[in-house]
Write a protein that holds these residues in place. Structure first.
Motif, PDB file in Angstrom:
ATOM      1  N   GLN A   1      12.290  11.280 -12.373  1.00 14.94           N
ATOM      2  CA  GLN A   1      11.520  11.611 -11.179  1.00 14.94           C
ATOM      3  C   GLN A   1      12.151  11.011  -9.921  1.00 14.94           C
ATOM      4  O   GLN A   1      12.167  11.638  -8.864  1.00 14.94           O
ATOM      5  CB  GLN A   1      10.081  11.118 -11.335  1.00 14.94           C
ATOM      6  N   VAL A   2      12.666   9.792 -10.042  1.00 12.70           N
ATOM      7  CA  VAL A   2      13.322   9.164  -8.892  1.00 12.70           C
ATOM      8  C   VAL A   2      14.562   9.957  -8.493  1.00 12.70           C
ATOM      9  O   VAL A   2      14.824  10.183  -7.305  1.00 12.70           O
ATOM     10  CB  VAL A   2      13.690   7.700  -9.206  1.00 12.70           C
ATOM     11  N   LEU A   3      15.337  10.396  -9.487  1.00  8.40           N
ATOM     12  CA  LEU A   3      16.517  11.211  -9.202  1.00  8.40           C
ATOM     13  C   LEU A   3      16.117  12.498  -8.487  1.00  8.40           C
ATOM     14  O   LEU A   3      16.746  12.898  -7.489  1.00  8.40           O
ATOM     15  CB  LEU A   3      17.256  11.531 -10.502  1.00  8.40           C
ATOM     16  N   ILE A  21       5.205  14.147  -2.053  1.00 11.26           N
ATOM     17  CA  ILE A  21       6.598  14.016  -2.498  1.00 11.26           C
ATOM     18  C   ILE A  21       6.851  14.678  -3.846  1.00 11.26           C
ATOM     19  O   ILE A  21       7.996  14.775  -4.293  1.00 11.26           O
ATOM     20  CB  ILE A  21       7.036  12.542  -2.564  1.00 11.26           C
ATOM     21  N   GLY A  22       5.789  15.128  -4.513  1.00 13.52           N
ATOM     22  CA  GLY A  22       5.961  15.844  -5.769  1.00 13.52           C
ATOM     23  C   GLY A  22       6.404  14.984  -6.932  1.00 13.52           C
ATOM     24  O   GLY A  22       7.098  15.456  -7.838  1.00 13.52           O
ATOM     25  N   MET A  23       6.013  13.720  -6.931  1.00 14.36           N
ATOM     26  CA  MET A  23       6.344  12.853  -8.063  1.00 14.36           C
ATOM     27  C   MET A  23       5.309  11.747  -8.191  1.00 14.36           C
ATOM     28  O   MET A  23       4.554  11.477  -7.260  1.00 14.36           O
ATOM     29  CB  MET A  23       7.733  12.232  -7.914  1.00 14.36           C
ATOM     30  N   ARG A  24       5.290  11.141  -9.355  1.00 16.78           N
ATOM     31  CA  ARG A  24       4.396  10.015  -9.608  1.00 16.78           C
ATOM     32  C   ARG A  24       5.225   8.798  -9.972  1.00 16.78           C
ATOM     33  O   ARG A  24       6.085   8.856 -10.850  1.00 16.78           O
ATOM     34  CB  ARG A  24       3.416  10.347 -10.742  1.00 16.78           C
ATOM     35  N   TRP A  25       4.947   7.698  -9.272  1.00 14.75           N
ATOM     36  CA  TRP A  25       5.696   6.473  -9.527  1.00 14.75           C
ATOM     37  C   TRP A  25       5.291   5.836 -10.849  1.00 14.75           C
ATOM     38  O   TRP A  25       6.104   5.204 -11.515  1.00 14.75           O
ATOM     39  CB  TRP A  25       5.463   5.476  -8.390  1.00 14.75           C
ATOM     40  N   LYS A  26       4.018   5.966 -11.214  1.00 21.07           N
ATOM     41  CA  LYS A  26       3.533   5.363 -12.456  1.00 21.07           C
ATOM     42  C   LYS A  26       3.587   6.412 -13.564  1.00 21.07           C
ATOM     43  O   LYS A  26       2.776   7.337 -13.608  1.00 21.07           O
ATOM     44  CB  LYS A  26       2.095   4.865 -12.274  1.00 21.07           C
ATOM     45  N   VAL A  27       4.577   6.298 -14.431  1.00 19.01           N
ATOM     46  CA  VAL A  27       4.757   7.262 -15.510  1.00 19.01           C
ATOM     47  C   VAL A  27       4.841   6.524 -16.836  1.00 19.01           C
ATOM     48  O   VAL A  27       4.872   5.293 -16.894  1.00 19.01           O
ATOM     49  CB  VAL A  27       6.025   8.115 -15.294  1.00 19.01           C
ATOM     50  N   ARG A  73      -0.798  18.082   9.552  1.00 21.67           N
ATOM     51  CA  ARG A  73       0.659  18.062   9.627  1.00 21.67           C
ATOM     52  C   ARG A  73       1.323  18.208   8.260  1.00 21.67           C
ATOM     53  O   ARG A  73       2.367  18.846   8.138  1.00 21.67           O
ATOM     54  CB  ARG A  73       1.132  16.740  10.247  1.00 21.67           C
ATOM     55  N   ASN A  74       0.721  17.593   7.240  1.00 23.64           N
ATOM     56  CA  ASN A  74       1.401  17.476   5.950  1.00 23.64           C
ATOM     57  C   ASN A  74       0.703  18.192   4.795  1.00 23.64           C
ATOM     58  O   ASN A  74       1.156  18.098   3.655  1.00 23.64           O
ATOM     59  CB  ASN A  74       1.560  15.988   5.604  1.00 23.64           C
ATOM     60  N   LYS A  75      -0.390  18.871   5.085  1.00 22.97           N
ATOM     61  CA  LYS A  75      -1.160  19.644   4.101  1.00 22.97           C
ATOM     62  C   LYS A  75      -1.915  18.772   3.105  1.00 22.97           C
ATOM     63  O   LYS A  75      -2.982  19.137   2.637  1.00 22.97           O
ATOM     64  CB  LYS A  75      -0.262  20.626   3.320  1.00 22.97           C
ATOM     65  N   GLU A  76      -1.353  17.638   2.748  1.00 26.02           N
ATOM     66  CA  GLU A  76      -1.956  16.727   1.773  1.00 26.02           C
ATOM     67  C   GLU A  76      -1.998  15.323   2.365  1.00 26.02           C
ATOM     68  O   GLU A  76      -1.292  15.023   3.333  1.00 26.02           O
ATOM     69  CB  GLU A  76      -1.139  16.691   0.472  1.00 26.02           C
ATOM     70  N   ILE A  77      -2.806  14.451   1.747  1.00 27.17           N
ATOM     71  CA  ILE A  77      -2.811  13.054   2.192  1.00 27.17           C
ATOM     72  C   ILE A  77      -2.342  12.104   1.096  1.00 27.17           C
ATOM     73  O   ILE A  77      -2.035  10.948   1.379  1.00 27.17           O
ATOM     74  CB  ILE A  77      -4.201  12.607   2.705  1.00 27.17           C
ATOM     75  N   ASN A  78      -2.269  12.585  -0.138  1.00 33.33           N
ATOM     76  CA  ASN A  78      -1.850  11.718  -1.240  1.00 33.33           C
ATOM     77  C   ASN A  78      -0.338  11.737  -1.416  1.00 33.33           C
ATOM     78  O   ASN A  78       0.296  12.803  -1.395  1.00 33.33           O
ATOM     79  CB  ASN A  78      -2.516  12.135  -2.545  1.00 33.33           C
ATOM     80  N   CYS A  79       0.215  10.562  -1.628  1.00 32.91           N
ATOM     81  CA  CYS A  79       1.662  10.406  -1.781  1.00 32.91           C
ATOM     82  C   CYS A  79       2.225  11.321  -2.866  1.00 32.91           C
ATOM     83  O   CYS A  79       3.224  12.013  -2.659  1.00 32.91           O
ATOM     84  CB  CYS A  79       1.972   8.943  -2.103  1.00 32.91           C
ATOM     85  N   SER A  80       1.592  11.330  -4.027  1.00 35.15           N
ATOM     86  CA  SER A  80       2.127  12.110  -5.149  1.00 35.15           C
ATOM     87  C   SER A  80       2.156  13.601  -4.842  1.00 35.15           C
ATOM     88  O   SER A  80       3.054  14.323  -5.290  1.00 35.15           O
ATOM     89  CB  SER A  80       1.310  11.850  -6.417  1.00 35.15           C
ATOM     90  N   ASP A  81       1.185  14.085  -4.068  1.00 35.30           N
ATOM     91  CA  ASP A  81       1.156  15.502  -3.705  1.00 35.30           C
ATOM     92  C   ASP A  81       2.220  15.829  -2.660  1.00 35.30           C
ATOM     93  O   ASP A  81       2.799  16.919  -2.667  1.00 35.30           O
ATOM     94  CB  ASP A  81      -0.221  15.881  -3.158  1.00 35.30           C
ATOM     95  N   LEU A 132       0.821  -1.210   0.000  1.00 34.44           N
ATOM     96  CA  LEU A 132       0.000   0.000   0.000  1.00 34.44           C
ATOM     97  C   LEU A 132       0.858   1.264   0.000  1.00 34.44           C
ATOM     98  O   LEU A 132       0.326   2.375  -0.116  1.00 34.44           O
ATOM     99  CB  LEU A 132      -0.934   0.003   1.216  1.00 34.44           C
ATOM    100  N   ALA A 133       2.169   1.094   0.123  1.00 40.02           N
ATOM    101  CA  ALA A 133       3.081   2.238   0.110  1.00 40.02           C
ATOM    102  C   ALA A 133       3.071   2.903  -1.263  1.00 40.02           C
ATOM    103  O   ALA A 133       2.684   2.305  -2.264  1.00 40.02           O
ATOM    104  CB  ALA A 133       4.495   1.783   0.462  1.00 40.02           C
ATOM    105  N   GLY A 134       3.499   4.153  -1.277  1.00 38.80           N
ATOM    106  CA  GLY A 134       3.486   4.887  -2.538  1.00 38.80           C
ATOM    107  C   GLY A 134       2.092   5.237  -2.995  1.00 38.80           C
ATOM    108  O   GLY A 134       1.870   5.584  -4.153  1.00 38.80           O
ATOM    109  N   GLY A 135       1.144   5.137  -2.075  1.00 40.08           N
ATOM    110  CA  GLY A 135      -0.226   5.505  -2.426  1.00 40.08           C
ATOM    111  C   GLY A 135      -0.975   4.408  -3.138  1.00 40.08           C
ATOM    112  O   GLY A 135      -1.584   4.652  -4.178  1.00 40.08           O
ATOM    113  N   LEU A 136      -0.920   3.176  -2.602  1.00 46.89           N
ATOM    114  CA  LEU A 136      -1.660   2.034  -3.145  1.00 46.89           C
ATOM    115  C   LEU A 136      -0.942   1.473  -4.371  1.00 46.89           C
ATOM    116  O   LEU A 136      -1.193   1.886  -5.494  1.00 46.89           O
ATOM    117  CB  LEU A 136      -3.095   2.435  -3.505  1.00 46.89           C
TER     118      LEU A 136
END
Length: 258
Positions: A100-102, A85-91, A75-83, A22-26
């Motif tokens: 994006q990983v870099l 950390i500012g990146m999307r794992w699925k590209v 605490r974090n302003k957002e709840i979604n992973c992509s918001d 479930l890490a990385g937002g499911l």
């Protein structure tokens, strides 16, 4: 989840390890942060520890998870992973992912996630402890939670049904990525670990197949609020929707044999 459960002298090694997909937002789809999925399970574990199985415990887990979502967002302003950390794992391409990983590492992303997890664990423990002892939830009749219903349909125990209850309505009724889908992936991961002794990770064929079945049943929408075109107002509202046949197609698709 591990830190919170150990604080209650109730470690759950299998259940905790199965949260990893479930890490990385499911499955790295960028939705609710994995910390929230784990915190919701911890709330369910505490509800089961105090109340046992059934509608009251499931309702309690949902109410406490609502508080956890509020605390996390504060605490974090957002709840979604992509918001966050500012990146999307699925590209679309390996090159885009590498870039994006870099960027993620250069911005100190791993340290950010580690610190966020460590800091929220303490806050989650306090919130679960306070809300679990102070709440006076009035439980509707069962089923209460879509995630609990799905867990039961998949053959999970009463305890696991309560653990997953807070996933309802996109985690704490927040309208995020479907809680029943999260529960399905978690249960599939637990079943895999029971057989193999290891976590299946993000590329488990059974979990990915569950996602495909879910998307076919939800018109390719991940988020609860988009699937039902609104956000649930309360645990009772959610229970009434499920009892009226809401999301039956999704629950049937997710609980179907692989």
């Amino acid at each position: 989840m591990s830190v919170v459960d150990c604080s209650y002298h109730n470690p759950m090694v299998l259940e905790e390890s199965a949260v990893a997909p479930l890490a990385g937002g499911l499955l790295q789809n960028g939705y609710q942060c994995g910390i929230l999925w784990g915190a919701a399970l911890a709330a369910g574990a505490r509800a089961y520890q105090l109340l046992g199985p059934g509608a009251y415990a499931e309702t309690q887990a949902i109410l406490v998870t609502q508080k956890l979502v509020e605390a996390f967002r504060l605490r974090n302003k957002e709840i979604n992973c992509s918001d966050i950390i500012g990146m999307r794992w699925k590209v679309s391409s390996p090159r885009s992912l590498a870039a994006q990983v870099l960027k993620f590492f250069l911005r100190g992303g791993p340290l950010l996630c580690f610190n966020m997890s460590a800091n929220f664990a303490e806050a989650a423990f306090r919130e679960i402890d306070r809300s679990s002892t102070a709440s006076s939830a009035i439980a509707p009749s069962t089923p209460v939670s879509c995630a609990s219903l799905l867990a039961s349909r998949m053959g999970a125990s009463d305890m696991h049904a309560v653990l997953a209850a807070g996933f309802a309505g996109g985690i704490g009724l927040s309208g995020g990525a479907c809680g029943a889908l999260g529960a399905a992936i978690w249960i599939i991961s637990m079943d895999h670990a029971k057989v193999s002794g290891s976590n299946p990770g993000f590329a488990d064929p059974l979990a990915l197949a569950a996602v495909e079945r879910y998307l076919a049943a939800s018109d390719n929408e991940f988020e609860c609020a988009r699937v039902i075109s609104r956000q649930f107002e309360s645990a009772a509202d959610h229970a009434a929707y499920i009892q009226g046949g809401g999301c039956a197609k999704i629950i049937q698709a997710l609980s179907a044999p692989a």
